[in-house]
Design a protein around this motif. Sequence first.
Motif, PDB file in Angstrom:
ATOM      1  N   GLY A   1     -36.686 -13.868   2.161  1.00 23.78           N
ATOM      2  CA  GLY A   1     -38.114 -14.229   2.686  1.00 23.78           C
ATOM      3  C   GLY A   1     -38.568 -15.432   3.695  1.00 23.78           C
ATOM      4  N   SER A   2     -37.747 -15.384   4.873  1.00 23.28           N
ATOM      5  CA  SER A   2     -38.357 -16.850   5.763  1.00 23.28           C
ATOM      6  C   SER A   2     -39.093 -16.280   6.909  1.00 23.28           C
ATOM      7  N   SER A   3     -39.153 -15.532   7.315  1.00 16.28           N
ATOM      8  CA  SER A   3     -40.353 -15.136   7.680  1.00 16.28           C
ATOM      9  C   SER A   3     -41.486 -14.525   7.022  1.00 16.28           C
ATOM     10  N   SER A   4     -41.860 -13.873   5.539  1.00 17.29           N
ATOM     11  CA  SER A   4     -42.704 -14.566   5.071  1.00 17.29           C
ATOM     12  C   SER A   4     -42.915 -15.656   3.991  1.00 17.29           C
ATOM     13  N   ALA A   5     -42.607 -16.782   4.028  1.00 13.75           N
ATOM     14  CA  ALA A   5     -42.974 -18.182   4.050  1.00 13.75           C
ATOM     15  C   ALA A   5     -43.574 -18.848   4.862  1.00 13.75           C
ATOM     16  N   CYS A   6     -43.189 -18.615   6.784  1.00 14.75           N
ATOM     17  CA  CYS A   6     -43.662 -19.194   6.776  1.00 14.75           C
ATOM     18  C   CYS A   6     -45.055 -18.388   7.221  1.00 14.75           C
ATOM     19  N   LEU A   7     -45.075 -17.464   6.976  1.00 17.94           N
ATOM     20  CA  LEU A   7     -46.473 -16.232   7.504  1.00 17.94           C
ATOM     21  C   LEU A   7     -47.296 -17.265   6.498  1.00 17.94           C
ATOM     22  N   VAL A   8     -47.283 -16.776   5.037  1.00 16.74           N
ATOM     23  CA  VAL A   8     -47.787 -17.603   3.826  1.00 16.74           C
ATOM     24  C   VAL A   8     -48.030 -19.009   4.187  1.00 16.74           C
ATOM     25  N   ALA A   9     -47.397 -19.730   4.501  1.00 15.41           N
ATOM     26  CA  ALA A   9     -47.164 -21.547   4.945  1.00 15.41           C
ATOM     27  C   ALA A   9     -48.350 -21.526   5.633  1.00 15.41           C
ATOM     28  N   GLY A  10     -47.891 -20.827   7.113  1.00 15.11           N
ATOM     29  CA  GLY A  10     -48.858 -21.472   8.421  1.00 15.11           C
ATOM     30  C   GLY A  10     -50.724 -20.541   8.138  1.00 15.11           C
ATOM     31  N   VAL A  11     -51.264 -19.151   7.275  1.00 16.00           N
ATOM     32  CA  VAL A  11     -52.522 -18.977   7.100  1.00 16.00           C
ATOM     33  C   VAL A  11     -52.607 -19.605   5.567  1.00 16.00           C
ATOM     34  N   SER A  12     -52.091 -20.215   4.771  1.00 15.03           N
ATOM     35  CA  SER A  12     -52.857 -21.028   4.036  1.00 15.03           C
ATOM     36  C   SER A  12     -52.941 -22.227   4.874  1.00 15.03           C
ATOM     37  N   ALA A  13     -51.726 -22.703   5.269  1.00 18.96           N
ATOM     38  CA  ALA A  13     -52.171 -23.621   6.327  1.00 18.96           C
ATOM     39  C   ALA A  13     -53.775 -24.287   6.621  1.00 18.96           C
ATOM     40  N   GLY A  14     -54.464 -22.986   7.695  1.00 15.97           N
ATOM     41  CA  GLY A  14     -55.370 -22.751   8.220  1.00 15.97           C
ATOM     42  C   GLY A  14     -56.122 -22.693   7.419  1.00 15.97           C
ATOM     43  N   PHE A  15     -56.257 -22.087   6.416  1.00 22.18           N
ATOM     44  CA  PHE A  15     -57.566 -21.623   4.785  1.00 22.18           C
ATOM     45  C   PHE A  15     -57.405 -23.220   5.402  1.00 22.18           C
ATOM     46  N   ALA A  16     -56.829 -24.389   4.632  1.00 21.24           N
ATOM     47  CA  ALA A  16     -56.690 -25.596   3.985  1.00 21.24           C
ATOM     48  C   ALA A  16     -56.939 -26.714   4.977  1.00 21.24           C
ATOM     49  N   LEU A  17     -56.395 -26.089   6.300  1.00 25.00           N
ATOM     50  CA  LEU A  17     -57.105 -27.256   7.139  1.00 25.00           C
ATOM     51  C   LEU A  17     -58.945 -26.905   7.563  1.00 25.00           C
ATOM     52  N   ASN A  18     -59.153 -26.195   7.241  1.00 28.63           N
ATOM     53  CA  ASN A  18     -60.607 -25.771   7.046  1.00 28.63           C
ATOM     54  C   ASN A  18     -61.159 -26.420   5.759  1.00 28.63           C
ATOM     55  N   GLY A  19     -60.660 -26.385   4.613  1.00 25.54           N
ATOM     56  CA  GLY A  19     -61.529 -27.252   3.694  1.00 25.54           C
ATOM     57  C   GLY A  19     -61.338 -26.095   2.718  1.00 25.54           C
ATOM     58  N   PHE A  20     -60.716 -24.711   2.570  1.00 29.49           N
ATOM     59  CA  PHE A  20     -60.264 -24.153   0.976  1.00 29.49           C
ATOM     60  C   PHE A  20     -59.111 -24.757   0.624  1.00 29.49           C
ATOM     61  N   ASP A  21     -59.048 -24.124  -1.102  1.00 33.24           N
ATOM     62  CA  ASP A  21     -58.150 -24.345  -1.802  1.00 33.24           C
ATOM     63  C   ASP A  21     -57.200 -22.855  -2.100  1.00 33.24           C
ATOM     64  N   PRO A  22     -56.029 -23.236  -1.128  1.00 30.43           N
ATOM     65  CA  PRO A  22     -55.282 -22.311  -0.493  1.00 30.43           C
ATOM     66  C   PRO A  22     -54.498 -21.369  -2.367  1.00 30.43           C
ATOM     67  N   GLU A  23     -55.042 -22.386  -3.984  1.00 32.71           N
ATOM     68  CA  GLU A  23     -54.620 -21.860  -5.517  1.00 32.71           C
ATOM     69  C   GLU A  23     -55.748 -21.373  -4.940  1.00 32.71           C
ATOM     70  N   ASP A  24     -56.440 -21.363  -4.790  1.00 33.22           N
ATOM     71  CA  ASP A  24     -57.920 -21.056  -5.629  1.00 33.22           C
ATOM     72  C   ASP A  24     -57.489 -19.389  -5.799  1.00 33.22           C
ATOM     73  N   ALA A  25     -57.883 -18.458  -6.568  1.00 37.17           N
ATOM     74  CA  ALA A  25     -57.873 -16.689  -6.876  1.00 37.17           C
ATOM     75  C   ALA A  25     -58.600 -16.605  -5.669  1.00 37.17           C
ATOM     76  N   ALA A  26     -59.684 -16.328  -4.967  1.00 36.82           N
ATOM     77  CA  ALA A  26     -60.450 -15.814  -3.680  1.00 36.82           C
ATOM     78  C   ALA A  26     -60.149 -15.585  -3.015  1.00 36.82           C
ATOM     79  N   VAL A  27     -59.339 -17.199  -2.802  1.00 36.61           N
ATOM     80  CA  VAL A  27     -59.083 -17.687  -1.311  1.00 36.61           C
ATOM     81  C   VAL A  27     -57.390 -17.010  -1.384  1.00 36.61           C
TER      82      VAL A  27
END
Length: 361
Positions: free
Chosen positions: A133-159
């Motif tokens: 799952g290396s490509s999925s890990a990269c994808l999930v990490a990148g997308v989550s980091a984009g949300f997080a830098l904008n102020g969202f919590d990647p562990e929030d259920a809706a996010v």
Amino acid sequence: VSAAPHGGRPVPRPRMLAPFRASPFRRALSALVAPAARQSVAVRVPATSANMGPGYDCLGLALGEYNVLEVERATEFGLDIVGEGTASLPRDQSNYYYRAFVLGYEASAVSPGPVPPVALTCTNAIPPARGMGSSSACLVAGVSAGFALNGFDPEDAAVRMRVYQICAEQEGHPDNVAPAIYGGLQLSFRPGPESPFVAQRIPIRGAVTAVLFVPDFELPTKEARALLKDTVLRTDAVHNISRAAMLVHAFSSGQLHLLRWGSEDALHQPQRGTLFPLQPMIDSALAAGAAGAWLSGAGPTICAVVSGSADGQAAEDDSMAALRASEVAAAFERSAREHNMPGRVVVTPVVQDGVELIDES
């Protein structure tokens, strides 16, 4: 690289990255209120073992090996890679982490505007193109980091739900991204062509440890999928339905010995096993005491599982489970030597948590 059957030397080839698909979920999160944008974030994503034998494209398990992505606002773009993929992954804006970060940042931007320059540090414990799952890990990490830098919590259920939709849309199948985001054992699918993807956690009763044999050669998912037949026999379909049901029952009831049958497959492993000695490796793990074993994702990694105590005690704290794990690891190593297939053994717990925000400022 091209897979080298029976331990021959793999042939290097350039690593190609497919363009991202247009996603219906790339939109501003108007229904959510973000706190102040962050200056820097760090997210951690687990490795995953998908398919698990009969659960082709719909079952996946989170493992205790992690990639960590750190993103910091900067005056100019920068990207560093530590660990797996150091010699092969690009360090420019074609990097999969960065492209996923842009996807997540744009999808979570409160107002339109350019993506700011950022510096990324990618610390990888998950080897690329090995079925972990290396490509999925990269994808999930990148997308989550984009949300997080904008102020969202990647562990929030809706996010998390938004991140899951974006990542599953990009991958085209959700079996890796679901456990990478939600952790544990996940059943995931898309109810209809225009429907959102869904994921459901399958409870695991008792502690489970994974013993993986990771060959030195790579097997890109696209090549592995090209081996599969367009049609399947009814008997093979019935075989996999029964085994997938048994797998779910084995994990949820704690009767892991049933995985000997619940991890069997007739749809994809026989074809992929023509590239290297898959079945002898699986047989060696089962003979050494593994509860079940399967080709991890598209391969070439083979994943076996051993059980800990019923009360959830981890294998490293349970002497009998630790003994079983060491015996399965030794069996993998012996079989790999017999078949001239160099690689390494990784022993890791099954983990219940998916992507996590581990640092922010």
